[in-house]
Design a protein around this motif. Sequence first.
Motif, short mmCIF file in Angstrom:
data_model
loop_
_atom_site.label_atom_id
_atom_site.label_comp_id
_atom_site.label_asym_id
_atom_site.label_seq_id
_atom_site.Cartn_x
_atom_site.Cartn_y
_atom_site.Cartn_z
N ALA A 1 0.84 -1.21 0.00
CA ALA A 1 0.00 0.00 0.00
C ALA A 1 0.86 1.25 0.00
O ALA A 1 0.58 2.22 -0.70
CB ALA A 1 -0.93 -0.01 1.20
N GLU A 2 1.94 1.24 0.79
CA GLU A 2 2.82 2.40 0.84
C GLU A 2 3.55 2.59 -0.48
O GLU A 2 3.74 3.70 -0.93
CB GLU A 2 3.81 2.27 1.99
N SER A 3 3.98 1.50 -1.11
CA SER A 3 4.71 1.64 -2.36
C SER A 3 3.79 2.16 -3.46
O SER A 3 4.21 2.94 -4.30
CB SER A 3 5.35 0.31 -2.78
N GLU A 4 2.52 1.75 -3.45
CA GLU A 4 1.58 2.27 -4.43
C GLU A 4 1.27 3.73 -4.16
O GLU A 4 1.15 4.53 -5.06
CB GLU A 4 0.29 1.46 -4.40
N ALA A 5 1.15 4.11 -2.92
CA ALA A 5 0.83 5.48 -2.55
C ALA A 5 2.00 6.42 -2.83
O ALA A 5 1.81 7.60 -3.05
CB ALA A 5 0.45 5.56 -1.08
N ALA A 6 3.20 5.90 -2.81
CA ALA A 6 4.39 6.73 -2.96
C ALA A 6 4.98 6.66 -4.37
O ALA A 6 6.15 6.87 -4.55
CB ALA A 6 5.43 6.32 -1.93
N THR A 7 4.17 6.35 -5.37
CA THR A 7 4.67 6.30 -6.74
C THR A 7 4.89 7.73 -7.23
O THR A 7 3.96 8.52 -7.32
CB THR A 7 3.68 5.57 -7.66
N TRP A 8 6.13 8.04 -7.53
CA TRP A 8 6.48 9.37 -8.01
C TRP A 8 6.57 9.35 -9.53
O TRP A 8 7.04 8.39 -10.13
CB TRP A 8 7.81 9.83 -7.42
N ILE A 9 6.12 10.42 -10.16
CA ILE A 9 6.14 10.56 -11.61
C ILE A 9 7.02 11.75 -11.96
O ILE A 9 6.85 12.84 -11.40
CB ILE A 9 4.71 10.79 -12.15
N LEU A 10 7.96 11.54 -12.85
CA LEU A 10 8.80 12.62 -13.38
C LEU A 10 8.15 13.11 -14.66
O LEU A 10 7.79 12.31 -15.53
CB LEU A 10 10.20 12.09 -13.68
N TYR A 11 7.94 14.43 -14.78
CA TYR A 11 7.31 14.96 -15.97
C TYR A 11 8.13 16.12 -16.52
O TYR A 11 8.92 16.75 -15.81
CB TYR A 11 5.86 15.39 -15.70
N LEU A 12 7.96 16.39 -17.80
CA LEU A 12 8.68 17.47 -18.48
C LEU A 12 7.66 18.28 -19.27
O LEU A 12 6.90 17.73 -20.06
CB LEU A 12 9.73 16.87 -19.42
N LEU A 13 7.64 19.59 -19.03
CA LEU A 13 6.72 20.48 -19.74
C LEU A 13 7.52 21.44 -20.62
O LEU A 13 8.57 21.92 -20.22
CB LEU A 13 5.90 21.32 -18.75
N GLU A 14 6.99 21.73 -21.80
CA GLU A 14 7.58 22.78 -22.62
C GLU A 14 6.77 24.05 -22.37
O GLU A 14 5.55 24.08 -22.57
CB GLU A 14 7.54 22.41 -24.10
N CYS A 15 7.44 25.08 -21.92
CA CYS A 15 6.79 26.34 -21.57
C CYS A 15 6.54 27.18 -22.83
O CYS A 15 7.11 26.92 -23.89
CB CYS A 15 7.66 27.12 -20.59
N GLU A 16 5.68 28.18 -22.70
CA GLU A 16 5.38 29.07 -23.83
C GLU A 16 6.62 29.73 -24.39
O GLU A 16 6.72 30.01 -25.57
CB GLU A 16 4.36 30.13 -23.41
N SER A 17 7.61 29.99 -23.52
CA SER A 17 8.84 30.65 -23.95
C SER A 17 9.79 29.71 -24.69
O SER A 17 10.82 30.13 -25.19
CB SER A 17 9.57 31.21 -22.72
N GLY A 18 9.45 28.42 -24.73
CA GLY A 18 10.31 27.44 -25.38
C GLY A 18 11.26 26.75 -24.41
O GLY A 18 11.94 25.80 -24.78
N SER A 19 11.29 27.22 -23.17
CA SER A 19 12.12 26.56 -22.16
C SER A 19 11.39 25.32 -21.65
O SER A 19 10.21 25.11 -21.94
CB SER A 19 12.42 27.52 -21.01
N TYR A 20 12.11 24.51 -20.90
CA TYR A 20 11.52 23.28 -20.37
C TYR A 20 11.48 23.33 -18.85
O TYR A 20 12.34 23.95 -18.22
CB TYR A 20 12.32 22.05 -20.82
N TYR A 21 10.48 22.69 -18.29
CA TYR A 21 10.34 22.60 -16.84
C TYR A 21 10.22 21.12 -16.49
O TYR A 21 9.39 20.41 -17.05
CB TYR A 21 9.07 23.33 -16.38
N ALA A 22 11.07 20.65 -15.58
CA ALA A 22 11.00 19.27 -15.10
C ALA A 22 10.48 19.30 -13.67
O ALA A 22 10.85 20.15 -12.87
CB ALA A 22 12.37 18.62 -15.14
N GLY A 23 9.61 18.36 -13.37
CA GLY A 23 9.06 18.29 -12.01
C GLY A 23 8.75 16.85 -11.65
O GLY A 23 8.79 15.95 -12.49
N ILE A 24 8.43 16.66 -10.39
CA ILE A 24 8.00 15.34 -9.91
C ILE A 24 6.73 15.53 -9.09
O ILE A 24 6.52 16.58 -8.49
CB ILE A 24 9.07 14.62 -9.08
#
Length: 70
Positions: free
Chosen positions: A32-55
């Motif tokens: 249950a804890e491992s399912e609840a603690a699943t982290w996702i890494l994502y990458l967004l391209e911003c309007e300015s053309g730069s990139y934002y990485a987050g989790i």
Amino acid sequence: MFVTNFLLGAARPLGRAPISATMDAVKTRALAESEAATWILYLLECESGSYYAGITTDLERRFAEHVFGI
């Protein structure tokens, strides 16, 4: 002998519970804890053309926060 009681989040003796019952409880809580603690890494391209990485653990919520500027 002490066994961590993961279901209550405290280290204390569990008495004389059968080992199989104790191990099943530990495995269930760990799963249950491992399912609840699943982290996702994502990458967004911003309007300015730069990139934002987050989790995040909740991609839909986090994306909505980005869309609404939160």
